[in-house]
Design a protein around this motif. Structure first.
Motif, PDB file in Angstrom:
ATOM      1  N   GLY A   6       0.816  -1.209   0.000  1.00 48.25           N
ATOM      2  CA  GLY A   6       0.000   0.000   0.000  1.00 48.25           C
ATOM      3  C   GLY A   6       0.852   1.262   0.000  1.00 48.25           C
ATOM      4  N   VAL A   7       0.587   2.148  -0.933  1.00 51.28           N
ATOM      5  CA  VAL A   7       1.307   3.410  -1.041  1.00 51.28           C
ATOM      6  C   VAL A   7       0.284   4.532  -1.064  1.00 51.28           C
ATOM      7  CG1 VAL A   7       2.863   4.798  -2.447  1.00 51.28           C
ATOM      8  CG2 VAL A   7       3.170   2.331  -2.348  1.00 51.28           C
ATOM      9  N   THR A   8       0.497   5.517  -0.229  1.00 50.47           N
ATOM     10  CA  THR A   8      -0.405   6.663  -0.180  1.00 50.47           C
ATOM     11  C   THR A   8       0.378   7.938  -0.449  1.00 50.47           C
ATOM     12  OG1 THR A   8      -0.070   7.091   2.176  1.00 50.47           O
ATOM     13  CG2 THR A   8      -1.797   5.496   1.591  1.00 50.47           C
ATOM     14  N   ASP A   9      -0.336   9.027  -0.632  1.00 44.60           N
ATOM     15  CA  ASP A   9       0.343  10.305  -0.816  1.00 44.60           C
ATOM     16  C   ASP A   9       1.146  10.660   0.432  1.00 44.60           C
ATOM     17  OD1 ASP A   9      -2.251  10.556   0.363  1.00 44.60           O
ATOM     18  OD2 ASP A   9      -2.227  12.712   0.025  1.00 44.60           O
ATOM     19  N   HIS A  10       0.691  10.213   1.569  1.00 44.99           N
ATOM     20  CA  HIS A  10       1.431  10.456   2.811  1.00 44.99           C
ATOM     21  C   HIS A  10       2.758   9.677   2.797  1.00 44.99           C
ATOM     22  CE1 HIS A  10       1.717  11.942   6.873  1.00 44.99           C
ATOM     23  NE2 HIS A  10       2.050  10.734   7.285  1.00 44.99           N
ATOM     24  N   THR A  11       2.730   8.445   2.278  1.00 46.57           N
ATOM     25  CA  THR A  11       3.949   7.650   2.132  1.00 46.57           C
ATOM     26  C   THR A  11       4.951   8.377   1.250  1.00 46.57           C
ATOM     27  OG1 THR A  11       2.603   5.635   2.233  1.00 46.57           O
ATOM     28  CG2 THR A  11       4.858   5.392   1.446  1.00 46.57           C
ATOM     29  N   LEU A  12       4.457   8.967   0.173  1.00 49.71           N
ATOM     30  CA  LEU A  12       5.310   9.702  -0.748  1.00 49.71           C
ATOM     31  C   LEU A  12       5.953  10.892  -0.052  1.00 49.71           C
ATOM     32  CD1 LEU A  12       6.245   9.891  -3.697  1.00 49.71           C
ATOM     33  CD2 LEU A  12       4.228  11.304  -4.143  1.00 49.71           C
ATOM     34  N   ARG A  13       5.191  11.608   0.761  1.00 50.51           N
ATOM     35  CA  ARG A  13       5.725  12.758   1.500  1.00 50.51           C
ATOM     36  C   ARG A  13       6.816  12.309   2.469  1.00 50.51           C
ATOM     37  NH1 ARG A  13       2.855  17.512   1.578  1.00 50.51           N
ATOM     38  NH2 ARG A  13       3.234  17.924   3.774  1.00 50.51           N
ATOM     39  N   HIS A  14       6.569  11.192   3.162  1.00 49.89           N
ATOM     40  CA  HIS A  14       7.572  10.675   4.102  1.00 49.89           C
ATOM     41  C   HIS A  14       8.842  10.261   3.371  1.00 49.89           C
ATOM     42  CE1 HIS A  14       5.952  10.449   8.183  1.00 49.89           C
ATOM     43  NE2 HIS A  14       4.770  10.365   7.609  1.00 49.89           N
ATOM     44  N   SER A  15       8.680   9.606   2.221  1.00 45.56           N
ATOM     45  CA  SER A  15       9.855   9.141   1.492  1.00 45.56           C
ATOM     46  C   SER A  15      10.625  10.296   0.860  1.00 45.56           C
ATOM     47  CB  SER A  15       9.474   8.103   0.436  1.00 45.56           C
ATOM     48  OG  SER A  15       8.664   8.681  -0.563  1.00 45.56           O
ATOM     49  N   PHE A  16      10.013  11.450   0.767  1.00 40.23           N
ATOM     50  CA  PHE A  16      10.688  12.654   0.301  1.00 40.23           C
ATOM     51  C   PHE A  16      11.377  13.367   1.464  1.00 40.23           C
ATOM     52  CE2 PHE A  16      10.337  17.305  -0.321  1.00 40.23           C
ATOM     53  CZ  PHE A  16      11.188  17.449  -1.404  1.00 40.23           C
ATOM     54  N   ALA A  17      10.667  13.523   2.570  1.00 43.07           N
ATOM     55  CA  ALA A  17      11.159  14.333   3.684  1.00 43.07           C
ATOM     56  C   ALA A  17      12.215  13.634   4.535  1.00 43.07           C
ATOM     57  CB  ALA A  17       9.991  14.756   4.575  1.00 43.07           C
ATOM     58  N   THR A  18      12.062  12.357   4.775  1.00 44.67           N
ATOM     59  CA  THR A  18      12.976  11.651   5.669  1.00 44.67           C
ATOM     60  C   THR A  18      14.423  11.665   5.167  1.00 44.67           C
ATOM     61  OG1 THR A  18      11.169  10.302   6.520  1.00 44.67           O
ATOM     62  CG2 THR A  18      13.398   9.492   6.898  1.00 44.67           C
ATOM     63  N   PRO A  19      14.687  11.353   3.889  1.00 45.81           N
ATOM     64  CA  PRO A  19      16.081  11.435   3.425  1.00 45.81           C
ATOM     65  C   PRO A  19      16.656  12.850   3.503  1.00 45.81           C
ATOM     66  CG  PRO A  19      14.784  10.149   1.881  1.00 45.81           C
ATOM     67  CD  PRO A  19      13.829  10.766   2.854  1.00 45.81           C
ATOM     68  N   LEU A  20      15.820  13.853   3.253  1.00 45.11           N
ATOM     69  CA  LEU A  20      16.307  15.229   3.381  1.00 45.11           C
ATOM     70  C   LEU A  20      16.792  15.484   4.803  1.00 45.11           C
ATOM     71  CD1 LEU A  20      13.627  17.305   1.410  1.00 45.11           C
ATOM     72  CD2 LEU A  20      15.971  16.780   0.722  1.00 45.11           C
ATOM     73  N   LEU A  21      16.002  15.050   5.761  1.00 45.64           N
ATOM     74  CA  LEU A  21      16.359  15.227   7.164  1.00 45.64           C
ATOM     75  C   LEU A  21      17.631  14.453   7.493  1.00 45.64           C
ATOM     76  CD1 LEU A  21      15.574  16.425   9.899  1.00 45.64           C
ATOM     77  CD2 LEU A  21      14.194  14.383  10.296  1.00 45.64           C
ATOM     78  N   GLU A  22      17.729  13.226   7.005  1.00 47.03           N
ATOM     79  CA  GLU A  22      18.902  12.395   7.277  1.00 47.03           C
ATOM     80  C   GLU A  22      20.171  12.967   6.646  1.00 47.03           C
ATOM     81  OE1 GLU A  22      17.639   8.554   5.923  1.00 47.03           O
ATOM     82  OE2 GLU A  22      16.779   8.047   7.870  1.00 47.03           O
ATOM     83  N   GLN A  23      20.011  13.728   5.565  1.00 46.03           N
ATOM     84  CA  GLN A  23      21.159  14.341   4.902  1.00 46.03           C
ATOM     85  C   GLN A  23      21.515  15.689   5.512  1.00 46.03           C
ATOM     86  OE1 GLN A  23      20.200  14.476   0.704  1.00 46.03           O
ATOM     87  NE2 GLN A  23      19.696  12.322   0.704  1.00 46.03           N
ATOM     88  N   GLY A  24      20.785  16.088   6.545  1.00 46.00           N
ATOM     89  CA  GLY A  24      21.127  17.308   7.262  1.00 46.00           C
ATOM     90  C   GLY A  24      20.394  18.556   6.819  1.00 46.00           C
ATOM     91  N   THR A  25      19.376  18.423   5.985  1.00 49.30           N
ATOM     92  CA  THR A  25      18.599  19.586   5.566  1.00 49.30           C
ATOM     93  C   THR A  25      17.895  20.185   6.772  1.00 49.30           C
ATOM     94  OG1 THR A  25      18.231  18.555   3.411  1.00 49.30           O
ATOM     95  CG2 THR A  25      16.783  20.397   3.994  1.00 49.30           C
ATOM     96  N   ASP A  26      17.992  21.479   6.910  1.00 48.88           N
ATOM     97  CA  ASP A  26      17.371  22.184   8.020  1.00 48.88           C
ATOM     98  C   ASP A  26      15.867  21.926   8.018  1.00 48.88           C
ATOM     99  OD1 ASP A  26      16.012  24.537   9.384  1.00 48.88           O
ATOM    100  OD2 ASP A  26      18.117  25.027   9.774  1.00 48.88           O
ATOM    101  N   LEU A  27      15.330  21.656   9.189  1.00 48.72           N
ATOM    102  CA  LEU A  27      13.915  21.344   9.345  1.00 48.72           C
ATOM    103  C   LEU A  27      13.022  22.465   8.816  1.00 48.72           C
ATOM    104  CD1 LEU A  27      12.593  18.815  10.444  1.00 48.72           C
ATOM    105  CD2 LEU A  27      12.287  19.958  12.617  1.00 48.72           C
TER     106      LEU A  27
END
Length: 82
Positions: free
Chosen positions: A23-44
């Protein structure tokens, strides 16, 4: 700008075309976009803006999801030559 329903339909079509069974939702897509940014050090605050969150508290949810990158955090004390 796309509406939420349009995004859901586009995502559903794409998921079916590539054969994803999970199951993939638009929320899943947002998480898969935001989480790597955060892990790479992008400012919140940048992530907050990219996701369109009005409140930083909404974006802070992503800080509870990931622990990646902790090993890259350097203490300012490590730079002292003692």
């Amino acid at each position: 700008m796309y509406g939420r329903r349009s995004i859901q339909n586009i995502l559903k079509s794409a998921v079916e075309r590539v054969g994803i069974k999970k199951g993939v939702t638009d929320h899943t897509l947002r998480h898969s976009f935001a989480t790597p940014l955060l892990e790479q050090g992008t400012d919140l605050r940048y992530i907050q803006s990219l996701l369109g969150h009005e409140s930083p508290k909404t974006t802070q949810i992503y800080t509870h999801i990931t622990t990646g990158g902790f090993d890259q955090i350097k203490s300012p004390l490590d730079k002292l030559e003692i």
